[in-house]
Design a protein around this motif. Sequence first.
Motif, mmCIF file in Angstrom:
data_model
loop_
_atom_site.group_PDB
_atom_site.id
_atom_site.type_symbol
_atom_site.label_atom_id
_atom_site.label_comp_id
_atom_site.label_asym_id
_atom_site.label_seq_id
_atom_site.Cartn_x
_atom_site.Cartn_y
_atom_site.Cartn_z
ATOM 1 N N GLN A 118 4.879 -8.740 2.487
ATOM 2 C CA GLN A 118 4.075 -9.630 3.307
ATOM 3 C C GLN A 118 3.738 -9.014 4.663
ATOM 4 N N LEU A 119 4.642 -8.182 5.198
ATOM 5 C CA LEU A 119 4.408 -7.567 6.503
ATOM 6 C C LEU A 119 3.288 -6.535 6.466
ATOM 7 N N ALA A 120 2.936 -6.072 5.273
ATOM 8 C CA ALA A 120 1.828 -5.131 5.126
ATOM 9 C C ALA A 120 0.498 -5.844 4.906
ATOM 10 N N LYS A 121 0.542 -7.169 4.854
ATOM 11 C CA LYS A 121 -0.665 -7.952 4.593
ATOM 12 C C LYS A 121 -1.164 -8.694 5.831
ATOM 13 N N ILE A 122 -0.439 -8.583 6.924
ATOM 14 C CA ILE A 122 -0.829 -9.252 8.161
ATOM 15 C C ILE A 122 -1.271 -8.194 9.165
ATOM 16 N N PRO A 123 -1.963 -8.595 10.247
ATOM 17 C CA PRO A 123 -2.432 -7.610 11.222
ATOM 18 C C PRO A 123 -1.304 -6.718 11.750
ATOM 19 N N LEU B 154 3.205 1.199 4.061
ATOM 20 C CA LEU B 154 3.227 1.021 5.515
ATOM 21 C C LEU B 154 4.393 1.836 6.059
ATOM 22 N N LEU B 155 4.145 2.569 7.143
ATOM 23 C CA LEU B 155 5.207 3.302 7.838
ATOM 24 C C LEU B 155 5.222 2.885 9.299
ATOM 25 N N GLN B 156 6.383 2.475 9.790
ATOM 26 C CA GLN B 156 6.541 2.194 11.222
ATOM 27 C C GLN B 156 7.657 3.053 11.779
ATOM 28 N N HIS B 157 7.343 3.749 12.868
ATOM 29 C CA HIS B 157 8.329 4.503 13.644
ATOM 30 C C HIS B 157 8.692 3.708 14.886
ATOM 31 N N GLY B 158 9.950 3.711 15.250
ATOM 32 C CA GLY B 158 10.369 3.084 16.489
ATOM 33 C C GLY B 158 11.555 3.815 17.079
ATOM 34 N N THR B 159 11.766 3.623 18.369
ATOM 35 C CA THR B 159 12.858 4.300 19.065
ATOM 36 C C THR B 159 13.719 3.298 19.799
ATOM 37 N N LEU B 160 14.961 3.683 19.997
ATOM 38 C CA LEU B 160 15.860 2.949 20.886
ATOM 39 C C LEU B 160 16.452 3.969 21.844
ATOM 40 N N SER C 11 5.511 -6.224 15.584
ATOM 41 C CA SER C 11 6.451 -7.011 16.384
ATOM 42 C C SER C 11 7.505 -7.667 15.505
ATOM 43 N N SER C 12 7.133 -8.074 14.291
ATOM 44 C CA SER C 12 8.112 -8.660 13.369
ATOM 45 C C SER C 12 9.179 -7.648 12.982
ATOM 46 N N ILE C 13 8.752 -6.416 12.697
ATOM 47 C CA ILE C 13 9.715 -5.367 12.350
ATOM 48 C C ILE C 13 10.610 -5.053 13.547
ATOM 49 N N ALA C 14 10.025 -5.014 14.749
ATOM 50 C CA ALA C 14 10.797 -4.685 15.956
ATOM 51 C C ALA C 14 11.855 -5.722 16.281
ATOM 52 N N LYS C 15 11.755 -6.903 15.683
ATOM 53 C CA LYS C 15 12.796 -7.907 15.904
ATOM 54 C C LYS C 15 14.147 -7.427 15.379
ATOM 55 N N GLY C 16 14.128 -6.419 14.501
ATOM 56 C CA GLY C 16 15.393 -5.822 14.070
ATOM 57 C C GLY C 16 16.172 -5.242 15.238
#
Length: 265
Positions: free
Chosen positions: A97-102, A167-173, A108-113
């Motif tokens: 579902q996260l690949a079907k929304i803008p 879908l690929l998302q990169h993020g950093t902490l 931002s939904s993924i970053a909630k992790g």
Amino acid sequence: MLRIIIDGPRDPHYNMAIDEAIMGLRPYVKYDTLRIYMWSPSGVSIGRSQDALRAVKIEEIKRLGFKLVRRPTGGGALLHPENDEITYSVVLSLDNQLAKIPVDESASSIAKGIIDALQIIGSSAKVKDFGDKEKHDLCYLRRGSSDVILGGKKISGSAQVRNDKALLQHGTLLLRFEPEVWLRVINAPGYDHEMLRSRIAGLYEFMDVKIEKIIDSLVKGFSKELGDETFIGSLTPEEVQLSLELYQKKYSNDLWNLKGSLEQF
């Protein structure tokens, strides 16, 4: 189902090769993937469409023993300091579902992790557009829907790409932020050390926590956001083979890292 790969510090070129391999082979496995990793030596990554000669200081990167790599995702330039940052990559099926929304919403939904992980270790943060509208070369100065803000400073950002496979998302902490080093390798006209320090921080500025606790919390936080059914896994043989090919032919090649060519090889 979510596969979780807890990886160790890796060569910057190989890190990007692994993530692209996981993305490219997503249609042939039965699970999405969260990969948590670090960098050795320190890396400077630039966004897919950035002008390397304008964004970063290539000779200084070499002089410091760092490695430059162009990401398959967008965004601006980042320093990934050895021992002082944790990176995550999330690869999702296009059926998710996260690949079907803008993009802004799913990022931002993924970053909630990250938010969930910080709550586990006892700190309260939020996801918020934080940076400037201007497309700075330094990524942490840019505004993004997935900016994670702690104590009024940005400690995490992300970038996402989608193709016909996944879908690929990169993020950093960030764990520790040293603006002096960042400005030695990334161009940020008009910003000095103190200005950057007022807007960007590492987790260690706010708390003393062991890295194993952070990683464990990240696993739990992203598991909460991305799926209840998870397992600790590793790369498949096919992913290992493709990542080696990408490492050798693409991500270790200056034509890709400096010019952004060689997407097909």
